[in-house]
Design a protein around this motif. Structure first.
Motif, PDB file in Angstrom:
ATOM      1  N   GLY A  49       0.845  -1.146   0.019  1.00 38.49           N
ATOM      2  CA  GLY A  49      -0.061  -0.025   0.031  1.00 38.49           C
ATOM      3  C   GLY A  49       0.667   1.334   0.022  1.00 38.49           C
ATOM      4  N   LYS A  50       0.195   2.459  -0.468  1.00 41.13           N
ATOM      5  CA  LYS A  50       1.135   3.708  -0.386  1.00 41.13           C
ATOM      6  C   LYS A  50      -0.054   4.840  -0.342  1.00 41.13           C
ATOM      7  N   GLY A  51       0.485   6.156   0.082  1.00 40.25           N
ATOM      8  CA  GLY A  51      -0.351   7.390   0.222  1.00 40.25           C
ATOM      9  C   GLY A  51      -0.260   7.502   1.775  1.00 40.25           C
ATOM     10  N   PRO A  52      -0.545   8.955   2.079  1.00 46.47           N
ATOM     11  CA  PRO A  52      -0.581   9.199   3.471  1.00 46.47           C
ATOM     12  C   PRO A  52      -1.246   8.606   4.536  1.00 46.47           C
ATOM     13  N   TRP A  53      -2.340   8.127   3.965  1.00 45.73           N
ATOM     14  CA  TRP A  53      -3.349   7.283   5.034  1.00 45.73           C
ATOM     15  C   TRP A  53      -3.432   5.827   4.853  1.00 45.73           C
ATOM     16  N   ALA A  54      -2.261   5.296   4.191  1.00 51.77           N
ATOM     17  CA  ALA A  54      -2.413   3.890   3.629  1.00 51.77           C
ATOM     18  C   ALA A  54      -2.539   2.924   4.739  1.00 51.77           C
ATOM     19  N   ASP A  55      -1.886   3.431   5.968  1.00 52.51           N
ATOM     20  CA  ASP A  55      -2.275   2.377   7.002  1.00 52.51           C
ATOM     21  C   ASP A  55      -3.623   2.318   7.540  1.00 52.51           C
ATOM     22  N   THR A  56      -4.682   3.101   7.259  1.00 63.16           N
ATOM     23  CA  THR A  56      -5.997   3.144   7.595  1.00 63.16           C
ATOM     24  C   THR A  56      -6.915   2.342   6.524  1.00 63.16           C
ATOM     25  N   ASP A  57      -6.137   1.904   5.329  1.00 63.81           N
ATOM     26  CA  ASP A  57      -6.975   1.618   4.292  1.00 63.81           C
ATOM     27  C   ASP A  57      -7.161  -0.156   4.115  1.00 63.81           C
ATOM     28  N   PRO A  58      -8.357  -0.515   4.487  1.00 66.29           N
ATOM     29  CA  PRO A  58      -8.577  -2.052   4.595  1.00 66.29           C
ATOM     30  C   PRO A  58      -8.062  -2.759   3.495  1.00 66.29           C
ATOM     31  N   THR A  59      -7.765  -2.360   2.299  1.00 64.48           N
ATOM     32  CA  THR A  59      -7.339  -2.931   1.151  1.00 64.48           C
ATOM     33  C   THR A  59      -5.707  -3.097   1.364  1.00 64.48           C
ATOM     34  N   ASN A  60      -5.081  -2.419   2.072  1.00 63.22           N
ATOM     35  CA  ASN A  60      -3.799  -2.503   2.138  1.00 63.22           C
ATOM     36  C   ASN A  60      -3.454  -3.308   3.345  1.00 63.22           C
ATOM     37  N   GLY A  61      -2.185  -3.756   3.742  1.00 62.85           N
ATOM     38  CA  GLY A  61      -1.829  -4.635   4.900  1.00 62.85           C
ATOM     39  C   GLY A  61      -0.340  -4.959   4.977  1.00 62.85           C
ATOM     40  N   LYS A  62      -0.076  -5.746   5.894  1.00 62.20           N
ATOM     41  CA  LYS A  62       1.391  -6.411   6.271  1.00 62.20           C
ATOM     42  C   LYS A  62       1.717  -7.543   5.424  1.00 62.20           C
ATOM     43  N   ASN A  63       2.915  -7.892   5.296  1.00 57.82           N
ATOM     44  CA  ASN A  63       3.626  -9.003   4.818  1.00 57.82           C
ATOM     45  C   ASN A  63       4.543  -9.556   6.193  1.00 57.82           C
ATOM     46  N   GLU A  64       4.242 -10.845   6.209  1.00 60.82           N
ATOM     47  CA  GLU A  64       4.946 -11.584   7.317  1.00 60.82           C
ATOM     48  C   GLU A  64       5.310 -13.037   7.147  1.00 60.82           C
ATOM     49  N   ARG A  65       6.339 -13.363   7.585  1.00 55.57           N
ATOM     50  CA  ARG A  65       6.746 -14.869   7.702  1.00 55.57           C
ATOM     51  C   ARG A  65       7.175 -15.102   6.040  1.00 55.57           C
ATOM     52  N   ILE A  66       8.056 -14.459   5.875  1.00 54.51           N
ATOM     53  CA  ILE A  66       8.893 -14.512   4.352  1.00 54.51           C
ATOM     54  C   ILE A  66      10.242 -15.173   4.456  1.00 54.51           C
ATOM     55  N   LEU A  67      10.112 -16.438   3.665  1.00 53.82           N
ATOM     56  CA  LEU A  67      11.549 -16.974   3.608  1.00 53.82           C
ATOM     57  C   LEU A  67      11.993 -17.027   2.164  1.00 53.82           C
ATOM     58  N   ILE A  68      13.143 -16.265   1.814  1.00 55.09           N
ATOM     59  CA  ILE A  68      13.617 -16.254   0.497  1.00 55.09           C
ATOM     60  C   ILE A  68      14.948 -16.979   0.460  1.00 55.09           C
ATOM     61  N   GLU A  69      15.128 -18.147   0.036  1.00 55.71           N
ATOM     62  CA  GLU A  69      16.209 -18.906   0.277  1.00 55.71           C
ATOM     63  C   GLU A  69      17.011 -19.508  -1.204  1.00 55.71           C
ATOM     64  N   ASP A  70      18.253 -19.852  -1.178  1.00 52.33           N
ATOM     65  CA  ASP A  70      18.891 -20.870  -2.259  1.00 52.33           C
ATOM     66  C   ASP A  70      18.452 -20.238  -3.748  1.00 52.33           C
ATOM     67  N   CYS A  71      18.529 -18.787  -3.908  1.00 51.61           N
ATOM     68  CA  CYS A  71      18.139 -18.452  -5.129  1.00 51.61           C
ATOM     69  C   CYS A  71      19.584 -17.804  -5.804  1.00 51.61           C
ATOM     70  N   THR A  72      19.423 -17.549  -7.172  1.00 51.72           N
ATOM     71  CA  THR A  72      20.280 -16.890  -7.924  1.00 51.72           C
ATOM     72  C   THR A  72      19.934 -15.567  -8.511  1.00 51.72           C
ATOM     73  N   TYR A  73      20.457 -14.388  -8.423  1.00 48.60           N
ATOM     74  CA  TYR A  73      20.099 -13.064  -8.842  1.00 48.60           C
ATOM     75  C   TYR A  73      21.135 -12.669  -9.970  1.00 48.60           C
ATOM     76  N   GLY A  74      20.638 -12.498 -11.070  1.00 47.25           N
ATOM     77  CA  GLY A  74      21.489 -11.664 -12.124  1.00 47.25           C
ATOM     78  C   GLY A  74      21.191 -10.111 -12.129  1.00 47.25           C
ATOM     79  N   PHE A  75      21.431  -9.497 -13.133  1.00 50.36           N
ATOM     80  CA  PHE A  75      20.774  -8.196 -13.070  1.00 50.36           C
ATOM     81  C   PHE A  75      19.502  -7.691 -12.562  1.00 50.36           C
ATOM     82  N   CYS A  76      19.543  -6.943 -11.657  1.00 54.78           N
ATOM     83  CA  CYS A  76      18.107  -6.534 -11.039  1.00 54.78           C
ATOM     84  C   CYS A  76      18.420  -5.414 -10.232  1.00 54.78           C
ATOM     85  N   HIS A  77      17.434  -4.529  -9.742  1.00 52.46           N
ATOM     86  CA  HIS A  77      17.627  -3.240  -9.177  1.00 52.46           C
ATOM     87  C   HIS A  77      18.032  -3.557  -7.636  1.00 52.46           C
ATOM     88  N   ALA A  78      17.308  -4.686  -6.952  1.00 51.05           N
ATOM     89  CA  ALA A  78      17.713  -5.214  -5.805  1.00 51.05           C
ATOM     90  C   ALA A  78      17.256  -6.529  -5.583  1.00 51.05           C
TER      91      ALA A  78
END
Length: 417
Positions: free
Chosen positions: A248-277
């Protein structure tokens, strides 16, 4: 198996360790495209393919099988009980005509709005699987060219102004598996997953070019208001960010019910070529917690870990751990205000943001800049960082620890190159 924990002490559930990929037979009755009159002749076959999906759902489900050949389609909408399997020499290729993607209610760039669907769409499904050794090819070159032409005459145009679909959009789903596929050449974001739980991306190859025609905003995996998410053994090289946490984005994004949090994310054993991050928080994100990024390799990315902090959006990023990662990047850690399409709307003051409990350890990285951090406590506060057992070779070894409140540093080897 020894119990592992997310950075705040939450146990890592056994679900994260189950990386089995089902056989086509295990996905149900097979609906092979060519058995139902779908031709690999370069013409757009959307209606025929969608009818197979709908009929399969009415008959109790099964698996849509893409055999050898290239089958062109517009937006497809999967139904409950219908999976997708693409054989080794099979390709689903997206139409490059935007009229083959009918405008609908969707989610894009941190907002719920009317926009174009993706090539592959799944909404409200439980137990959706896409797998195989084949390819989903967005065929995005026409819209990439149009985007850069538009930017020439209107540098302020937004990402949405050039009308273009994503490759995969999964929303409001549970128990999702995407495995083994090559996902490439998206017009826009490659994989966008919104409000979904228990999602796995395993062994996928996710590509878009950065030359000779850069594929604009083709993020590999956008995780948007999701929980329990595994990205494992994937190979990513795209002309934007790799794995991105949104919400979500915007000055009141944390009150918009369509927005929310991400939690318990595991990223492992990957290879990255060119990308921004390799891992990005933002630029449309309000709350990310309990993220582990480990045993990954970077090969020429701009940043390893990037916090994009919008001055028009309240954000909190906490309990993120980067470990056992090697390779070459431009910036080991990148933090600064992100002002693209800045709009404070009717809010008088800049909302404060917080980045805290960030750990980077056991990494061996060569980079241009080690600590590429712009402190700005009028907008955000950085606190409780830990750098541990790092071997860094950098052209710019500057390390301004005072940018972070409560910074624990142990056993860092900084070598000037």
């Amino acid at each position: 198996m020894k119990q592992e924990f997310f950075p705040d002490g939450t146990p890592v559930d056994a679900w994260f360790y189950d990386v089995a990929i089902p056989s086509p037979e295990a996905l149900g009755r097979a609906y092979v495209l060519t058995d139902y009159g779908v031709a690999a002749d370069g013409t757009v076959q959307t209606e025929k393919i969608q009818k197979i999906i709908d009929d399969a759902a009415q008959s109790g489900g099964g698996v849509l099988v893409v055999p050898k050949g290239t089958f062109v389609t517009g937006a497809l909408f999967f139904r409950q009980g219908v999976n997708l399997y693409i054989e080794k020499e099979g390709t689903l290729s997206g139409s490059d005509d935007i009229s083959d993607y009918p405008v609908c209610d969707t989610r894009i760039e941190g907002q719920s709005c009317k926009y174009f669907p993706a090539l592959i769409n799944a909404d409200g499904l439980d137990g959706f699987t896409m797998c195989g050794e084949g390819t989903i090819d967005g065929n995005g070159i026409r819209s990439w060219k149009a985007f850069w032409i538009r930017r020439e005459w209107n540098p302020d145009c937004t990402n949405k102004d050039e009308q273009r679909p994503r490759l995969v959009y999964i929303s409001n789903c549970t128990n999702v598996l995407v495995a083994g596929l090559t996902l490439k050449n998206s017009h826009f974001w490659t994989n966008h997953i919104y409000r979904s739980q228990r999602v796995k991306y395993i062994g996928c190859k996710i590509y878009s070019p950065n030359a000779p025609i850069p594929a604009p905003s083709t993020d590999a995996i956008d995780i948007d208001v999701c929980s329990d998410f595994l990205v494992k053994g994937c190979d990513m090289a795209v002309n934007d960010d790799g794995v991105v946490l949104k919400g979500g984005k915007g000055p009141w994004a944390d009150t918009d019910p369509t927005n929310g949090k991400n939690e318990r994310i595991l990223i492992e054993d990957c290879t990255y070529g060119f990308c921004h991050a390799c891992l990005t928080c933002g630029s449309e994100s309000i709350y990310n917690r309990n993220v582990i990024f480990r045993r990954n390799k970077a090969e020429g990315t701009i940043a390893l870990l990037w916090f994009k902090l919008r001055p028009d959006t309240p954000q909190k990023y906490e309990y993120i751990r980067v470990e056992e990662t090697s390779g070459t990047v431009n910036s080991f850690l990148l933090v600064f205000p992100w002002t693209q399409f800045y709009d404070l709307q009717d809010r008088a003051e800049i909302p404060m943001s917080y980045v805290e409990h960030i750990t980077m350890k056991n990494c061996d990285i060569e980079c241009e800049k080690f600590f590429n951090v712009k402190p700005d406590e009028s907008q955000y506060i950085l606190s409780d960082f830990t750098f541990l057992d790092l071997h860094i070779r950098a052209k710019d070894c500057r390390f301004e620890q005072e940018a972070v409140r409560r910074f624990e540093v142990q056993n860092i080897e900084l070598e000037q190159i």
